[in-house]
Each structure stands twice: as C-alpha cells, then as structure tokens.
Design a protein around this motif. Structure first.
Motif, PDB file in Angstrom:
ATOM      1  N   THR A 139      40.472 -26.134  31.859  1.00 52.54           N
ATOM      2  CA  THR A 139      39.828 -25.667  33.163  1.00 52.54           C
ATOM      3  C   THR A 139      39.227 -24.373  32.971  1.00 52.54           C
ATOM      4  O   THR A 139      37.884 -24.106  33.982  1.00 52.54           O
ATOM      5  CB  THR A 139      41.010 -25.731  34.249  1.00 52.54           C
ATOM      6  OG1 THR A 139      41.339 -27.057  34.436  1.00 52.54           O
ATOM      7  CG2 THR A 139      39.670 -25.787  35.322  1.00 52.54           C
ATOM      8  N   GLN A 140      40.219 -23.326  32.802  1.00 56.96           N
ATOM      9  CA  GLN A 140      39.710 -21.924  32.783  1.00 56.96           C
ATOM     10  C   GLN A 140      38.522 -21.684  31.807  1.00 56.96           C
ATOM     11  O   GLN A 140      37.243 -20.826  32.359  1.00 56.96           O
ATOM     12  CB  GLN A 140      39.980 -20.636  32.791  1.00 56.96           C
ATOM     13  CG  GLN A 140      40.227 -19.134  32.300  1.00 56.96           C
ATOM     14  CD  GLN A 140      39.754 -19.599  33.791  1.00 56.96           C
ATOM     15  OE1 GLN A 140      40.314 -19.519  35.393  1.00 56.96           O
ATOM     16  NE2 GLN A 140      38.607 -18.384  34.442  1.00 56.96           N
ATOM     17  N   SER A 141      38.412 -22.377  30.518  1.00 61.34           N
ATOM     18  CA  SER A 141      37.453 -22.133  29.895  1.00 61.34           C
ATOM     19  C   SER A 141      35.881 -22.941  30.037  1.00 61.34           C
ATOM     20  O   SER A 141      35.036 -22.126  30.373  1.00 61.34           O
ATOM     21  CB  SER A 141      37.771 -22.643  28.424  1.00 61.34           C
ATOM     22  OG  SER A 141      39.157 -22.420  27.587  1.00 61.34           O
ATOM     23  N   ALA A 142      36.288 -23.914  31.213  1.00 63.44           N
ATOM     24  CA  ALA A 142      34.864 -24.795  31.794  1.00 63.44           C
ATOM     25  C   ALA A 142      34.431 -23.597  32.521  1.00 63.44           C
ATOM     26  O   ALA A 142      33.789 -23.438  32.482  1.00 63.44           O
ATOM     27  CB  ALA A 142      35.564 -26.080  32.637  1.00 63.44           C
ATOM     28  N   ARG A 143      35.155 -23.078  33.422  1.00 64.29           N
ATOM     29  CA  ARG A 143      34.453 -22.088  34.535  1.00 64.29           C
ATOM     30  C   ARG A 143      34.203 -21.178  33.891  1.00 64.29           C
ATOM     31  O   ARG A 143      33.374 -20.517  34.515  1.00 64.29           O
ATOM     32  CB  ARG A 143      36.223 -21.793  35.602  1.00 64.29           C
ATOM     33  CG  ARG A 143      35.953 -22.831  35.938  1.00 64.29           C
ATOM     34  CD  ARG A 143      37.415 -22.583  36.964  1.00 64.29           C
ATOM     35  NE  ARG A 143      38.288 -23.561  38.179  1.00 64.29           N
ATOM     36  CZ  ARG A 143      39.524 -23.143  38.119  1.00 64.29           C
ATOM     37  NH1 ARG A 143      40.205 -22.101  37.883  1.00 64.29           N
ATOM     38  NH2 ARG A 143      39.676 -23.829  39.298  1.00 64.29           N
ATOM     39  N   ASP A 144      34.175 -20.297  33.196  1.00 64.92           N
ATOM     40  CA  ASP A 144      33.692 -18.840  31.946  1.00 64.92           C
ATOM     41  C   ASP A 144      32.691 -19.087  31.540  1.00 64.92           C
ATOM     42  O   ASP A 144      32.113 -18.151  31.087  1.00 64.92           O
ATOM     43  CB  ASP A 144      35.165 -18.887  31.134  1.00 64.92           C
ATOM     44  CG  ASP A 144      36.097 -17.814  31.507  1.00 64.92           C
ATOM     45  OD1 ASP A 144      36.692 -17.488  32.568  1.00 64.92           O
ATOM     46  OD2 ASP A 144      37.043 -17.577  31.453  1.00 64.92           O
ATOM     47  N   ARG A 185      35.649 -11.921  30.362  1.00 67.96           N
ATOM     48  CA  ARG A 185      37.456 -12.231  30.892  1.00 67.96           C
ATOM     49  C   ARG A 185      37.424 -10.359  30.643  1.00 67.96           C
ATOM     50  O   ARG A 185      36.395  -9.196  30.250  1.00 67.96           O
ATOM     51  CB  ARG A 185      37.687 -12.721  29.500  1.00 67.96           C
ATOM     52  CG  ARG A 185      38.034 -14.022  29.577  1.00 67.96           C
ATOM     53  CD  ARG A 185      38.006 -14.096  28.684  1.00 67.96           C
ATOM     54  NE  ARG A 185      38.878 -15.724  28.890  1.00 67.96           N
ATOM     55  CZ  ARG A 185      40.279 -16.370  28.904  1.00 67.96           C
ATOM     56  NH1 ARG A 185      40.570 -15.813  29.635  1.00 67.96           N
ATOM     57  NH2 ARG A 185      39.947 -17.867  29.541  1.00 67.96           N
ATOM     58  N   PRO A 186      38.843  -9.547  31.147  1.00 70.03           N
ATOM     59  CA  PRO A 186      38.983  -8.187  31.373  1.00 70.03           C
ATOM     60  C   PRO A 186      38.933  -8.217  29.688  1.00 70.03           C
ATOM     61  O   PRO A 186      39.196  -8.474  28.642  1.00 70.03           O
ATOM     62  CB  PRO A 186      40.014  -8.168  31.243  1.00 70.03           C
ATOM     63  CG  PRO A 186      40.465  -9.602  32.690  1.00 70.03           C
ATOM     64  CD  PRO A 186      39.937 -10.449  31.551  1.00 70.03           C
ATOM     65  N   PRO A 244      42.845 -11.178  28.410  1.00 71.87           N
ATOM     66  CA  PRO A 244      41.177 -11.021  27.464  1.00 71.87           C
ATOM     67  C   PRO A 244      40.979 -12.220  26.576  1.00 71.87           C
ATOM     68  O   PRO A 244      39.298 -11.876  26.499  1.00 71.87           O
ATOM     69  CB  PRO A 244      41.563  -9.526  27.053  1.00 71.87           C
ATOM     70  CG  PRO A 244      42.907 -10.011  26.538  1.00 71.87           C
ATOM     71  CD  PRO A 244      43.763 -10.442  27.546  1.00 71.87           C
ATOM     72  N   LEU A 245      41.429 -13.030  26.093  1.00 67.93           N
ATOM     73  CA  LEU A 245      41.199 -13.553  25.015  1.00 67.93           C
ATOM     74  C   LEU A 245      41.303 -14.828  25.996  1.00 67.93           C
ATOM     75  O   LEU A 245      42.459 -15.394  26.542  1.00 67.93           O
ATOM     76  CB  LEU A 245      41.824 -13.329  24.193  1.00 67.93           C
ATOM     77  CG  LEU A 245      42.118 -12.266  23.085  1.00 67.93           C
ATOM     78  CD1 LEU A 245      42.889 -12.041  22.119  1.00 67.93           C
ATOM     79  CD2 LEU A 245      40.909 -11.561  22.729  1.00 67.93           C
ATOM     80  N   PRO A 246      40.272 -16.118  25.261  1.00 72.30           N
ATOM     81  CA  PRO A 246      40.566 -17.242  25.996  1.00 72.30           C
ATOM     82  C   PRO A 246      41.416 -18.786  24.545  1.00 72.30           C
ATOM     83  O   PRO A 246      41.101 -18.507  23.958  1.00 72.30           O
ATOM     84  CB  PRO A 246      39.311 -17.858  25.647  1.00 72.30           C
ATOM     85  CG  PRO A 246      38.628 -17.327  24.338  1.00 72.30           C
ATOM     86  CD  PRO A 246      39.057 -15.631  24.202  1.00 72.30           C
TER      87      PRO A 246
END
Length: 296
Positions: A18-23, A30-31, A89-91
């Motif tokens: 979900t976070q990858s899709a939002r990014d 990312r930080p 910081p990393l996916p």
C-alpha cells in the motif's frame, strides 16, 4: 514501538504494498536517514507446533534448544515491521537479502517468553543501490526482578537496488575473484514446492518464492528459494547442542526452483566449517557460509 504480539508478515506485506503504491502515486520522496526507533515485542513464544513443522522440513529438533534459523524465523517479523514503516528510508518491496551474521549465545527453548528487539543501522551506498543492516536481539524475558538474558543476536544485510541516498557518491564496484568450484561433498535437489514448504513454517509468503509467474512479475527469472531456507539446510544437523556458536551466510545468485545445488563442506579446523553452494551447470556461486563452534 512497543508490541504485545508479533505483527503477522501478511499484514506487513500488505502495508508495504500500500505504501509503495502511495509513493508512486504522489511521487513521495522517502526520508534520507534511518528512524531512531526500534520495534520491541514482549512475551513472544516459539510454539511447539512451529518446532514440529520446522523439524519436518530440516530434521529432528530439540524443543529445549531450537535451531538458530528457527530463532531467526520467530524474530524476523519484528525487523519486517520496522522496514514497513512509512518513515523507513528504503522500500521494503524489492529488497534483496545479501548476508546474515548470527551469534547464538545460549539455548532458546520453545514455549518460553522472549523479548525481541529490531533496530536498523548502517544505511550506506552500494554500487547497485543502498544497503541497510537490520539488527535483531532475542532475550529471555525477565522474571521476578531479574535482568533479561541475551540468548541470540543476528544482523541481516539488505540491498535496495536502484535506490540512491541524496548527495551520496556511488561506490566503485569491487573486483571479485573468479569463482572456482571446490570438491562436491553433497548435493541438494530442491523441488518446486520448496518455497511454499518454507513459507508454511516461516509465514514468509513473499510471491517471489511461491510461483514462477508471480516471481517473474516481480523481476525474477523464476521462483527462488528463500535465503534462510538455504541457511537452515546448511546448518541442519551441524549446530552444537547448548549453543555458544556463530555462523554467517552470504548470498551471490538466487537458486531457481526446482533446482539442484552442488555443495561443499570443508573443515579447515576442528571448530570451523566452511560451506559453499553453487550451480553445477552454470558454475555460478549461490552462497558461502561459515559455522564456528566452541571448543569442548
């Protein structure tokens, strides 16, 4: 981040997807630094059922002194929980498992309350992207005012391919000596169900291990063996009773399933076992490992 129970890996993968899709949708950056927090899970237990399932895969297990890779399996979700945090910081999706280094201090019994802590260190540039070390410790939970007892600690290195830290120089690609296959002392024939069999024990249902189509959709040549399955196979029947040992494993090329791995066990000393696994057809190495046991 304190937890009273371990976050299931399935929930962690869903959150990461979900976070990858939002990014991707928001082009979010990312930080550039690691979060200062840790994930701590209190009162986690390795169940006798999990011990039995692990034993069916790798051989007989003493529930009062469980294998080192099973401890990793039990603690792994805490590290995944931390890596799935939006501020990491990393996916998480697409991470490549590079190396593991473990010190197994004392026996870890099943059905005992454990305190598991995961932290992240050493976010550094790599010729192919950025690496991070996930450090996990396993303590016996404190009782009656006693201090928690350190039983096991491990460091797993992961590579995020193509992810660059802002302002960081790309290091030069190191020279690797040409691989020369040692003498074969064992051969592992891994079936197409190997990834699913390990997932049933570990709960790690990463699609790259489960089916050729899902693996290829995620950039693999085919479904591949879990790195920690290879570590468990490497150590099966060779860890000393009573713990006190260390081991490491470094991964080179994936093992495509089904497949055959040529293996060499060498013993440069009474306390040291060196293990190499490679593809007999291509001549490419899959992994190298070292087991150090205490002198008795």
């Amino acid at each position: 981040m304190e937890r009273d129970q371990m976050t299931p890996l399935a929930a962690t993968y869903r959150a990461a997807l979900t976070q990858s899709a939002r990014d991707a949708l928001t082009r979010r950056r990312r930080p550039q630094q690691l979060p200062g927090n840790a994930v701590v899970v209190h009162g986690h237990r390795i169940s006798t059922d999990q011990v039995e399932r692990y034993g069916q895969l790798f051989g007989a297990v003493d529930p009062q002194d469980v294998p080192s890779v099973l401890v990793h399996v039990a603690a792994f979700p805490a590290a995944m929980d931390l890596m799935s945090d939006p501020d990491f910081p990393l996916p998480l999706m697409g991470m490549v498992h590079v190396e593991n280094r473990v010190t197994h201090h004392l026996p870890v019994p099943a059905e005992t309350d454990l305190e598991i802590m995961a932290t992240a260190t050493d976010l550094v540039p790599h010729p192919s992207g950025t690496t991070v070390d996930m450090v996990v410790t396993v303590h016996r939970s404190a009782e009656d005012g006693t201090e928690p007892e350190l039983l096991w600690e491990g460091t797993s290195t992961y590579l995020a391919k193509g992810v660059r830290l802002q302002g960081a120089d790309r290091p030069a690609k190191p020279d690797h000596p040409e691989f020369t296959a040692p003498e074969v002392t064992a051969q592992w024939r891994l079936s197409g169900s190997t990834g699913r069999d390990y997932a049933a024990v570990s709960g790690d249902y990463n699609p790259i291990h489960l089916h050729p189509l899902t693996a290829k959709a995620l950039g693999m040549k085919g479904m591949i063996a879990h790195g920690m399955y290879l570590a468990g196979r490497m150590l099966a029947g060779r860890e000393p009773a009573g713990a006190g040992h260390t081991w490491s494993i470094s991964f080179a090329t994936p093992v495509i399933l089904p497949g055959t791995v040529q293996v060499s066990y060498a013993h440069p000393s009474a306390q040291t076992t060196e293990v190499t696994g490679w593809n007999g057809r291509s001549g490419k190495p899959h992994f190298t490992g070292v087991l150090e046991v205490p002198a008795r």
